[in-house]
Structure formats: C-alpha cells, structure tokens
Design a protein around this motif. Structure first.
Motif, mmCIF file in Angstrom:
data_model
loop_
_atom_site.group_PDB
_atom_site.id
_atom_site.type_symbol
_atom_site.label_atom_id
_atom_site.label_comp_id
_atom_site.label_asym_id
_atom_site.label_seq_id
_atom_site.Cartn_x
_atom_site.Cartn_y
_atom_site.Cartn_z
ATOM 1 N N CYS A 86 -3.302 9.692 17.971
ATOM 2 C CA CYS A 86 -3.705 8.288 17.298
ATOM 3 C C CYS A 86 -2.784 8.014 15.986
ATOM 4 N N LEU A 87 -2.085 6.863 16.005
ATOM 5 C CA LEU A 87 -1.347 6.392 14.968
ATOM 6 C C LEU A 87 -1.849 4.991 14.567
ATOM 7 N N ARG A 88 -2.100 4.581 13.185
ATOM 8 C CA ARG A 88 -2.429 3.115 12.934
ATOM 9 C C ARG A 88 -1.137 2.426 13.446
ATOM 10 N N LEU B 37 -1.432 0.206 8.915
ATOM 11 C CA LEU B 37 -0.165 0.645 9.490
ATOM 12 C C LEU B 37 0.762 1.245 8.442
ATOM 13 N N MET B 38 1.323 0.448 7.379
ATOM 14 C CA MET B 38 2.253 0.760 6.257
ATOM 15 C C MET B 38 1.919 2.177 5.712
ATOM 16 N N PRO C 116 6.802 4.193 -8.812
ATOM 17 C CA PRO C 116 5.769 5.259 -8.186
ATOM 18 C C PRO C 116 5.123 4.881 -6.848
ATOM 19 N N GLY C 117 4.624 5.847 -6.069
ATOM 20 C CA GLY C 117 3.893 5.356 -5.030
ATOM 21 C C GLY C 117 4.675 6.175 -3.744
ATOM 22 N N ILE C 118 3.523 6.882 -2.872
ATOM 23 C CA ILE C 118 4.128 7.634 -1.626
ATOM 24 C C ILE C 118 3.780 6.648 -0.426
ATOM 25 N N GLN C 119 2.640 6.223 -0.166
ATOM 26 C CA GLN C 119 2.241 5.034 1.041
ATOM 27 C C GLN C 119 2.734 3.813 0.758
ATOM 28 N N PHE C 120 2.964 3.341 -0.698
ATOM 29 C CA PHE C 120 3.063 2.036 -1.191
ATOM 30 C C PHE C 120 4.201 2.234 -2.216
ATOM 31 N N VAL C 121 4.776 0.853 -2.685
ATOM 32 C CA VAL C 121 5.609 0.820 -3.810
ATOM 33 C C VAL C 121 4.819 0.179 -4.888
ATOM 34 N N PRO D 225 3.245 -5.107 -7.979
ATOM 35 C CA PRO D 225 2.408 -6.073 -7.629
ATOM 36 C C PRO D 225 2.735 -6.665 -6.184
ATOM 37 N N GLU D 226 3.878 -7.067 -6.108
ATOM 38 C CA GLU D 226 4.217 -7.798 -4.979
ATOM 39 C C GLU D 226 3.987 -7.088 -3.818
ATOM 40 N N PHE D 227 3.923 -5.759 -3.633
ATOM 41 C CA PHE D 227 4.033 -5.047 -2.613
ATOM 42 C C PHE D 227 2.777 -5.363 -1.545
ATOM 43 N N THR D 228 1.473 -5.865 -1.971
ATOM 44 C CA THR D 228 0.438 -6.148 -1.227
ATOM 45 C C THR D 228 0.721 -6.949 -0.090
ATOM 46 N N ASP D 229 1.592 -8.106 -0.727
ATOM 47 C CA ASP D 229 2.373 -9.156 0.318
ATOM 48 C C ASP D 229 3.406 -8.904 1.055
ATOM 49 N N LEU D 230 4.437 -8.253 0.696
ATOM 50 C CA LEU D 230 5.519 -7.572 1.217
ATOM 51 C C LEU D 230 5.082 -6.640 2.395
ATOM 52 N N GLY D 231 4.218 -5.736 2.026
ATOM 53 C CA GLY D 231 3.738 -4.655 2.755
ATOM 54 C C GLY D 231 3.054 -5.274 4.058
#
Length: 456
Positions: free
Chosen positions: A202-204, A212-213, A404-409, A412-418
């Motif tokens: 199982c993978l998101r 998923l990201m 910084p970030g492993i599963q995110f960048v 602030p813009e990453f929430t929308d981009l991701g």
C-alpha cells in the motif's frame, strides 16, 4: 532570471504563509470549542483534533489547572480548519490565542516572520523540562534561522516499512535488514496474491502535499532527485525525479491496493488492518494503531527502515508541536502549559491513566528507556526511535537543498505547489495521463515558484 527589484517582497511571503498553510498528514473529525479571551489566570489554546490532543484536553483541568491554577480555554478543530485559523491569528498578531499546535513545516516559517515567541529563555529557567532529552532531530526542526527554539514537540514520527511477517514466512521470504526500493518492488510482486484479495503493498496515491507527496518525496530524495537545487532551479523533469516517480506509480499500479489514486493514510491503515495488503510504507505512528489490542494484525507485523537507493536513510520527520504567539499577553503562563504538555510528567500521566500505547511518543529519549512503554511498544519502538534519529531534514538527498524539509520543501508556497503536483501524479496513478505528462506540467508550476527565489 528576475532581478532583485522584481522578487516577491517579504510581506507577500508572510501573506502566503497565512493563506496557504493547509493539512499535511492526518485529519480528524471531532470538534470542540474554547472559552473566552486569555488573561489573568487563563490562556487560550488552539489545537488540532487528533485523539492524543483531545485526551490532553480531558486531562488538563484535573492535573495542569489543579497544579498551577491556570485555566486553559481550548479551541479544537479539524486540521484544515485549525491551520487556517492559526495562520490568520498569528499572521495578524491578534493575540487571541496564546498557544497553538504547529508542525515542523510551519514553525521555521512563522519564526522567520516574527509570529512566534522564542523559547530558549523559558527552557533556561525550567531545567526540569530537560530540553536535552528531546530528540535532536526534533529540536533542530523546531529551531529558527537565528538558532533559537520556537516550538516544543507534543509527539513525533518518521516513516518506515511495515510488513506481514506471517505472509513472508509462508512464502519463504526474508525482509532485508535495510531494504532498497528495488528489493521492495521485487518482494511486492512475490507477495501479491499471497492470500485471497491481498495486494503486495500500500502506497498513498491520494492528492495532497501531505498525502501522496509525503512518501513520494522521500522516494525522490533517495533516488537522487530534488524539487529544487541550491540555486532554486526546479528539477521535477530531471531524470532522477522522473525515474523515482515512474517507479512509485508503476509499483502501486502493478502491485498496490485497489483504488490507489484515492488512498491516503487512513485508507492504507484500513487495508493493512484488514489484511488486504502485505506491506505498507508510511508514518511510524501507524504502528501503535496496528499493534493495538483489538487490531486483527497485532503481533503479525515486522518493521524495516524506510527503503533507500542512493542515500543511507530516507525516513521523513514530522511533529505536532506547541508554538507560543509572539503577541501573547500571557507568555509565561503559556510556557507553563507547553512545558507540562510536552514534558516527561505528562507522558507518565497518560501511561498511568490511559495506557502506554496512548503516550504521545517520538519526541523524548527517556520514553524509549521507560520499561512500561518498551513493554507495550516492543514490536516497533526501537525502529521508530532509530528512524527519527536518522532523519536528515537539512540534508535529505544527494545534493544541497535551498530550504529544509524531507517530505516537503520548507517554503510557504509549497502547500499550494505540492498539492497541485500531487493532483497531476495521482492522475497518472489513476491511468488518466502518463508520468511524463504529469511532470511536464509540474515542472512548469515549480518554475514559477523558482523565479521568486532565484539568487537568494
């Protein structure tokens, strides 16, 4: 390339942080409401509605308030709602809430914008809190650019691979001590169909920057890819990013759960609990649920580190933490609450009154030497601690990162981009487009963000 004069001003970034911080990993459904404004002997706390937080709410009056005389007015909301409310109040420095639950994604951004009260002065005056007992990756992830602490973790997690030991034994398979993704794909093919209706893994696949990201980005990291290089050049169409994404999409399409494009953490938890999948790569916090007394798979599971390819480790790092608003009129009392809610004594209280499986773990070294906790969490606690300690939020891949970030960048813009990128890749999982097409569109989205940061 844009010149300095055309880059986005700081105030716009602050507004972006206020307007785009959405839900990452988990979401609940219970809603509670808090009391009146803070002041005197009361503070206002705004927090997410996950089960461990609502347990804290129930324990506060009879313990924290009884001991300190400080009344706590809680406002408890689902994750999307609470993040919007927190960002509005903290961005405006309205001071309505003294304390709020924030993750290691938001805290450095909020600190950069001056929205949080630093905690070093309180830690220095509160030796019983024992800051050095907090796991180093957690401390570092809640530290601002100025080197000061701006948050204290309530609980923490990394990611690892969960698998059915009994199914592997029946098939004569052995999970490597430190598996690679190549090995995991081979194992998924071999255990696919091991039991009626059982899939290999199982993978998101559910769209979302924290759905998923989250796991996919850890795969990208260890395959040698990155969202942006140190100069803010977008790399979503790079060979490494493409290879990692195709690997992930192919694996879940060929040997993953049914309805993968709509499967997030909750759906994969369901699939694993109900015996519909033989493996699952996801948050370490899932193990406590899988090993709960009433879980059908309790005692049947093995745990392995997050699979790798080109890096030594790949697990993510996440924490729900407490932040104190800079504009709080009751910062001293707010710290007393934070110190209690993230302290050793609170873990002991939960263990004694509710049970050690409910302890908000993943943040303190002492938790993992506590005999009662170790007995309750024997199947997974060592692996969890190791995953958190090996997490590298400042250096998660094979190249230097600009944020910084492993599963995110950590911008602030990453929430929308991701989220937008996840929608494209989820469509590829659903078979509505190719990975190449998904990443071509995603690269264009990322390039727009990159232009705002070039040269910084």
């Amino acid at each position: 390339m844009r010149t300095q004069s055309r880059r986005r001003p700081r105030v716009t970034l602050a507004m972006a942080a206020a307007g785009t911080l959405l839900a990452p990993l988990l979401s609940g459904c219970w809603v509670g409401a808090g009391g009146s404004g803070s002041g005197g002997d009361s503070i206002n706390v705004l927090m997410v509605n996950n089960p461990q937080m609502t347990e804290l709410q129930k324990l506060t009056a009879a313990n924290f308030t009884k001991e300190t005389g400080i009344r706590v007015n809680f406002t408890v909301l689902p994750e999307n709602d609470v993040r919007d409310k927190i960002s509005q109040d903290f961005a405006n420095q309205a001071g309505q809430y003294d304390v709020a639950t924030l993750s290691n994604y938001e805290i450095p951004i909020y600190a950069r914008n001056g929205w949080l009260h630093e905690m070093d002065t309180y830690v220095a005056k509160d030796p019983a809190y024992d800051e050095q007992d907090v796991l180093k990756p957690m401390r570092e992830s809640l530290t601002g650019d100025d080197g000061k602490l701006y948050g204290q973790p309530f609980y923490g997690e990394s990611s690892f691979l969960m698998y059915r030991k009994d199914v592997f034994a029946q098939k004569g398979l052995t999970m490597p001590e430190h598996p690679t993704w190549t090995q995991v794909a081979d194992l998924a093919a071999q255990v696919d169909g091991a039991e009626p209706g059982m899939k290999g893994i199982c993978l998101r696949g559910l769209p979302g920057w924290g759905e998923l990201m989250a796991p996919l980005t850890t795969v990208v990291n260890t395959f040698g890819g990155t969202w942006f290089d140190k100069d803010w050049t977008a790399h979503l169409d790079s060979p490494e990013f493409v290879k990692a994404t195709k690997f992930y999409v192919d694996l879940v399409r060929e040997h993953g759960e049914s309805g993968a494009a709509q499967s997030g953490f909750a759906e994969c938890l369901n699939n694993m609990t109900q015996g519909k999948v033989a493996m699952w790569y996801d948050a370490t916090s899932a193990a406590g649920l899988l090993e709960a007394d009433k879980s059908p798979v309790k005692g049947k599971l093995g745990y392995a580190p997050a699979p790798v390819e080109k890096t030594e480790s790949a697990g993510w790092l996440y924490t729900w933490a407490w932040g104190i608003q800079h504009a709080s009129r009751n910062a001293e009392k707010a710290w007393q609450f934070v110190s209690w809610a993230s302290g050793k004594g609170y873990e002991q209280l939960v263990g004694d009154t509710i049970g050690w499986s409910n302890v908000p773990s993943g943040k303190r070294a002492s938790t993992y030497t506590n005999p009662a906790y170790r007995a309750e969490a024997a199947a997974f606690q060592d692996m969890t601690k190791e995953a958190i300690e090996n997490a590298r939020p400042g250096d998660p891949g094979v190249q230097p990162r600009p944020a910084p970030g492993i599963q995110f960048v950590g911008i602030p813009e990453f929430t929308d981009l991701g989220t937008k990128v996840s929608q494209e890749i989820s469509a590829a999982i659903a078979g509505r487009q190719s990975v190449d097409s998904a990443l071509k569109k995603s690269q264009q989205l990322a390039e727009k963000i990159a232009k705002e940061y070039e040269g910084r």
